[in-house]
Design an enzyme around this catalytic site. Sequence first.
Site, short mmCIF file in Angstrom:
data_model
loop_
_atom_site.label_atom_id
_atom_site.label_comp_id
_atom_site.label_asym_id
_atom_site.label_seq_id
_atom_site.Cartn_x
_atom_site.Cartn_y
_atom_site.Cartn_z
CG HIS A 9 -2.22 0.72 1.06
ND1 HIS A 9 -2.15 1.90 0.26
CD2 HIS A 9 -3.54 0.41 1.49
CE1 HIS A 9 -3.64 2.15 0.32
NE2 HIS A 9 -4.16 1.33 1.15
CE1 TYR B 251 -9.22 6.80 7.16
CE2 TYR B 251 -10.23 5.54 5.32
CZ TYR B 251 -9.19 6.17 5.81
OH TYR B 251 -8.06 6.68 4.68
CB THR C 263 -6.51 8.55 0.89
OG1 THR C 263 -5.68 8.50 2.04
CG2 THR C 263 -6.24 7.75 -0.21
#
Length: 779
Positions: free
Chosen positions: A480, A596, A609
């Site tokens: 990620h 979230y 993000t």
Amino acid sequence: MAEAHSAVAFGFAIDHEGVHINYDTEILHVILHSGVRNWRRGVQRAVNTLKCGVFPASLRSLALSVGAYNGIYLARDVYDIKLGSIDPSFGLIDVLRKHIPVEEPIQTVICCTVTGFAAWFGVFIFMKYTLRTLFLYKGWMYEARGRGRSVSWTSKFWFAAVRLLTMFQKPMLYSYQNAMPKLPLPALNDTMTRYLRSVRPLVDDENYARMEKLSVEFKNGIGRKLQRYLFLKSWWSNNYVTDWWEEFVYLRGRSPIMVNSNFYGTDAILIHPTHIQAARAANVTHCAFLFRRLIDRQKLSPIMVQNTVPLCSYQYERTFNTTRTPGKTTDRLVHFDDSTHIAVYHAGRWFKVPTYYKARLLSPRELQTQFERILSSEAKPDNGEEMLGALTAGERAHWAETRNKHFTSGINRKSLEAIERAAFVLVLDQEEYRYDENDPSELDRFGRAMLHGKGYDRWFDKSFTVVVGKNARIGFNAEHGWADAPIMGHLWEWTMASDIFENGYDAEGNCTGEMTIDPPVPTKLNWDLNQDAQVAIDTSYRVAEALLNDVDLRLYMHKAYGKGFMKGCRLSPDAYIQMSLQLAYYRDAGKFNLTYEASMTRLFRDGRTETVRPCTIESSAWVLAMEDKSTDNAERIALLRKACVQHQRGYQDAMVGRGIDRHLFCLYVISKYLEVDSPFLSEVLSEPWRLSTSQTPHGQTDKMDLSKNPNCISAGGGFGPVADDGYGVSYIIAGEDTIFFHISSKKSSPVTDSPRFARQIEKSLSDVRTLFESAAQKK
């Protein structure tokens, strides 16, 4: 044999008759073509960089400007054409002539060329900074579109101006990068106000009053100082969040990245183009390299919102040839300039597989031969090789220590470099993965295999690992840190579309096309792992095994309805699903919790993000109304619409840089650098996200027409739970009538249960549908 052949590719001997040189012509050709390929890539990158640097102008317009000035003045001098009082250079050429003491016509050519460049450069600078200024406007984001709705004249003028400035040159992948604005820093007071509003439905009056007091103390105290430092960073850097987010959220984490950080994606489960493992692996590999070529040559079009506004493309740079290397206190992301091979894992063995021959990418049929050789190979794994990948699945500090101790020299270092320098990793699994409408556990098993496998049969440090099942089902696992899911989603969607619609398979399921060469033989990597190294590998595996055995994963395919019905209710599909998740969670947990939802800030340079907080005052009011039998449907629908509007507003705020959490995160980082404690920030950053959600994007390529081929969409992907007692939920709106949900939690938690939560989602979606259908019947 291949290694021995290479070893004697070049040599010489001296005897009484002289010097004798022996060489292998084939090897020299390979070396020559490799050098030519690198030279071409370097030149092409330089040209593309120049093209992107002058956007929205073009090199063609530069040539036109210089040519026009030369043509006008040379014609005047040669044919004695009188221009009268009109001087396109406004006297600049005459001034330059006084300072360039060379003879005609060279003097005129030089002066006209300089003048033409100066005129072009002035227009280019004006266009560039005008475009950057226009991109600062985000009012269009908040204007409703659709039936019976109109766009303001301000936004209409803005759209027209942007399109006018960008119509002269087709954009390349990175064309807009220099024109994109910086992420704005929100005012401290605005963030505090939005934060307090977001936590109101989560706490009682007493705790809310306490948080209000802490926020006021922070805002009027240390917060001002932290905000000033952050303002300086926002002014100095391209993006005040991204570097710290990458470092502190991803690279400094010392816990395993398997399950905790890496995410996964799955196949288009409703179709199965071939059952031949080597053929599917070959097509996917070939398509992936074509996608890399588009990135390298910048022929991949940037993603555009409303066909006008670009999203930042910087994350594409590290899609291939990238790995995460462990460190004692922090990891590093290492990107290699080029790679002509992939690393393949099969049956406990690692192979280096060449994908180019004489600077040419191998065809799918030639790559299939490569993988068939691996599948038929009788080579045995070296001691410790089978479970070597567990090192990337365990604790990061342990992996760093083991790497420094056992992988810094000799054949271990060489073999490790072959994996880390590979374009990507491909796993030829020995398991079959299926979709059975009557057996949901098959899809769950598929998802678990992509999320963590066996804990040792993936290389979790690599930017991405492609997994090909024994029956040719495919999926991926991605690290990620280098990028967010939309980038990997774009690659995956493009690859699957090319695999199915362009490359294809013959009647037997093999790759189409013919072999024109006998491709280079894959090389098995060798390892010298002593007992101490094998113990270190086993230690990492035990950590990984405990982690993956605790994962409770459920893939739920909702087929009752999809995007079509939700849009018919005149609601945003994403807001509709988020509100349904709020209702499902409240029924499952008996309370509201911090939620979230991942949004993106790629409307700004180097954006990644931002967090949307779907649990709002409006959403909680609607959920309570749904649970209150005395509330009628009309009121429930009104509350749902209000909640969806508020959710959309929160999503829009996050996209335009008015989010809450990244701002507070950066303030917290500065407080740690300054070694000051903030009770407010400490409490905010320690709040657990017990419901973490994300929508998987699709439709990022025009290669796949889902309206004509609805079964070709991927089932999406997912991630592990963020909180020990919470859920991770990823979903993809797969066309008009299907939604896939990937629900994860921990088996060790007594309060979570993924199959149970899937049933709650199913019931919530059904109840909302009934709500609107009942209202329609009354009308």
